[in-house]
Enzyme design. Sequence first.
Site, PDB file in Angstrom:
ATOM      1  N   HIS A   1       0.855  -1.185   0.000  1.00 27.62           N
ATOM      2  CA  HIS A   1       0.000   0.000   0.000  1.00 27.62           C
ATOM      3  C   HIS A   1       0.885   1.226   0.000  1.00 27.62           C
ATOM      4  CE1 HIS A   1      -3.386   2.618   0.772  1.00 27.62           C
ATOM      5  NE2 HIS A   1      -2.630   3.241   1.656  1.00 27.62           N
TER       6      HIS A   1
ATOM      7  N   ASP B   1     -15.864   2.068   5.916  1.00 28.63           N
ATOM      8  CA  ASP B   1     -14.816   2.979   5.477  1.00 28.63           C
ATOM      9  C   ASP B   1     -15.267   3.785   4.271  1.00 28.63           C
ATOM     10  OD1 ASP B   1     -12.030   4.005   5.288  1.00 28.63           O
ATOM     11  OD2 ASP B   1     -12.173   3.014   3.346  1.00 28.63           O
TER      12      ASP B   1
ATOM     13  N   ARG C   1     -15.366  12.199   5.484  1.00 33.87           N
ATOM     14  CA  ARG C   1     -14.128  12.866   5.924  1.00 33.87           C
ATOM     15  C   ARG C   1     -13.651  13.840   4.862  1.00 33.87           C
ATOM     16  NH1 ARG C   1     -10.210   8.193   6.749  1.00 33.87           N
ATOM     17  NH2 ARG C   1      -8.674   9.863   6.968  1.00 33.87           N
TER      18      ARG C   1
ATOM     19  N   SER D   1      -8.723   3.282   8.075  1.00 34.76           N
ATOM     20  CA  SER D   1      -9.151   3.235   6.680  1.00 34.76           C
ATOM     21  C   SER D   1      -8.244   2.318   5.852  1.00 34.76           C
ATOM     22  CB  SER D   1      -9.151   4.657   6.115  1.00 34.76           C
ATOM     23  OG  SER D   1      -9.482   4.656   4.757  1.00 34.76           O
TER      24      SER D   1
ATOM     25  N   LYS E   1      -9.138  -2.114   4.914  1.00 39.72           N
ATOM     26  CA  LYS E   1      -9.223  -2.595   3.532  1.00 39.72           C
ATOM     27  C   LYS E   1      -8.169  -3.653   3.251  1.00 39.72           C
ATOM     28  CE  LYS E   1      -9.445   1.626   2.125  1.00 39.72           C
ATOM     29  NZ  LYS E   1      -9.433   2.892   1.376  1.00 39.72           N
TER      30      LYS E   1
END
Lengths: 433, 433
Positions: free
Chosen positions: A82, A161, A168, A183, A187
């Site tokens: 990520h 999320d 947000r 968040s 995931k």
Amino acid sequence: MYNPVEIILKKRNGAELSREELKFFIEAFIDKKIPEYQMSSLLMAIFFQSMTPEEVQILTEVYINSGKQISFPQTMNTVDKHSTGGVGDKISLMLSPIVVACGGKIPMISGRGLGHTGGTLDKLEAIPGFRTDYSEAEFKKIIEKIGFSIISQSQELVPADKVIYALRDVSGTVESLPLITASIMSKKIAEGAQNLVIDLKVGTGAFIKNMEQAKKLGFLLKQTGEKLGQQVSIIFSNMNSPLGENIGNALEIIETIDYLKGKNLPDIHELTRKLAVEMLILAKTFTNRNDAEKKVEEVIADGSALKIFRDFIEAQGGNPACIDDYSLFATSKFSVPIISPKTGWVESINSQSIGYALIDVGAGRMTLDSKLNYGTGAKLHLKIGDKVESGSSMGTLFCDNKEIGIKVAERISSAYQIVNILVEKEKLILDKM
Amino acid sequence: MYNPVEIILKKRNGAELSREELKFFIEAFIDKKIPEYQMSSLLMAIFFQSMTPEEVQILTEVYINSGKQISFPQTMNTVDKHSTGGVGDKISLMLSPIVVACGGKIPMISGRGLGHTGGTLDKLEAIPGFRTDYSEAEFKKIIEKIGFSIISQSQELVPADKVIYALRDVSGTVESLPLITASIMSKKIAEGAQNLVIDLKVGTGAFIKNMEQAKKLGFLLKQTGEKLGQQVSIIFSNMNSPLGENIGNALEIIETIDYLKGKNLPDIHELTRKLAVEMLILAKTFTNRNDAEKKVEEVIADGSALKIFRDFIEAQGGNPACIDDYSLFATSKFSVPIISPKTGWVESINSQSIGYALIDVGAGRMTLDSKLNYGTGAKLHLKIGDKVESGSSMGTLFCDNKEIGIKVAERISSAYQIVNILVEKEKLILDKM
């Protein structure tokens, strides 16, 4: 049964919320029993009062439990990467086929671009015919066949999320480390990755501007993942210069193909190799870093990573012929040269302002509804410490409206601070956790 | 045209908002162009980052300009009093006819009770037939005829405060000094009061618990009013003991009438006289405090204040016969004695918990939709420093459901901290600004 206002007040006044309170608030919000104005108010209170690591872990669990969870056999040792997002960051695209060519398995749920940073899904969709909206069963089948798949987050995966992130974004509560952690980690756990390498971007082009904040976020991410049974490794990387040379959706796919064909892109290569090795070690595909590194170089040199990228494009509905024929990609009508106004060394680059400027030519989005123009973007080769001559090229802007393009080119040019003393080049890999 | 998220971020990050930004945000919210979730998020950011006195003044002006403004001839020297709210605080009811009997003119827009504190309008509506929903023209006519009028805030007066207050109440953003200031001062200026005395309550029964906070709020209130052309005087008064003896809607009207008939209620008298003199001096009805004080004592003793209260009731549709016949008020079915569990001196009283306990017998509201029971409440005569014997009466609870009443009586009893050493009585008037 809890009173939502009491929970908001508790957090606002700096106390720790219990598992039951967090679960109640998030679940009632998803069931539309708590209105958006109470959720945004709680999010702002969390921004100011932060959360303990325990609260972050609970929030992540509540997020995960709000939807389905994908799982893979333990023996598959799935691994994902990520990135916290940067300008020109297309590393997932080259990294995945390389890691797969080395024996890794990657279940990647990815996102779209917003603001100054692009999104992997948007880039992939610049490939003619490419699809990202696969079901869980199809996702698993593609991974089984190719070794990796990159799809979008379905309604079934971490819906909490999805709705909270959207809120947000419009309520000024994005930059909260606990909320960012929940968040990301929800995931990455729900998608079934047993191992995770995070490329935590630090610098002018990232939303984390300094190492102190980066370390705090890294610690939260690592601890939250590990408490929830995922192995996590963090690479802190420099985002003061845009990554690679191409920024823009089709342009970044072309750069990916060029790289997998062997083009020399020093920063892309250094970061890709570092992340690939980390993923292979974490997933125990390799036990020795040198062996892993050698293998990474090999699968690029012998074309096996490129072949996997071609198979991946085909498996997800894209036209693999684009690998040999770049004319199949969308292109822009005009190119505008970006010219250096003075001679000197690049001291700093406001990559964030470059990212925002490119929204005006359609290469990025201001809001999730904005439409992208896949053919636009920029080629920018300068990094911090590079020398440039007055009147020489800093790069090229690609646009469909020349008038707008000229203004954007000027904004990009002014994002470079050029000084008349020698500037040292910066390290790309900053730290590891 | 501004981006609402950028304004939220600006405040969240601690910067000062400009007049244009505040005006845009509030006006767009009233026009429903900015959603509630962005307003609640901004309100929470204001809670944490506060506002400069300039921002508070601008916010107050924006609030006022959101609706109509009532005005009176300068020569009328209108004066009003505002209390920040306490348990058993019915001072407006006796204060208004007294000040009017001394020559003052009072245009009072008042509110309803919420949470542990009661509201003047609720108390008045315990009078059979009494109405508070008059138009501006009727309001002015009643003031011309009687000398004062107490009505509810119409949709036309400070609509911005009305909608934003409702949102603050459900988003955990009530306790913000800048937001409290704008809310109070906008209403008190828009109603046409040229002079204003604020009874700023400090203590366990008030929402301001200490003098430090009280001084901060007092300063903001006074400065904001004066910048907007209103003379403001602040009296800081002790709210550690409930005011007077009666708490509950009809019970507080009865106590008002008793007091105007001459009943000795030391704390009520001390505070009423102090506030009355302050109002008369501020409005220049008197130039000498001793003269004003003498006049106040006189209008109570000779019954002229009581007569004005009777005329006021009649002018606003109420049955003035209730002044002589208390059986015209709603009463409760049961009375439950509240018995002291030990002998000693009252060291502290959790008035807030008494206020909340009385919601359970219908004397107060948890939400604005809750229905009130006008006949319920409590008579509580003990103040801090009073001596009490084990087994003797601390007061009486009035309720319609005996089972609930017994529990409430126990909660009230346990709100008194009784110790076996002498406790000094506390000062009622703490300070002036």
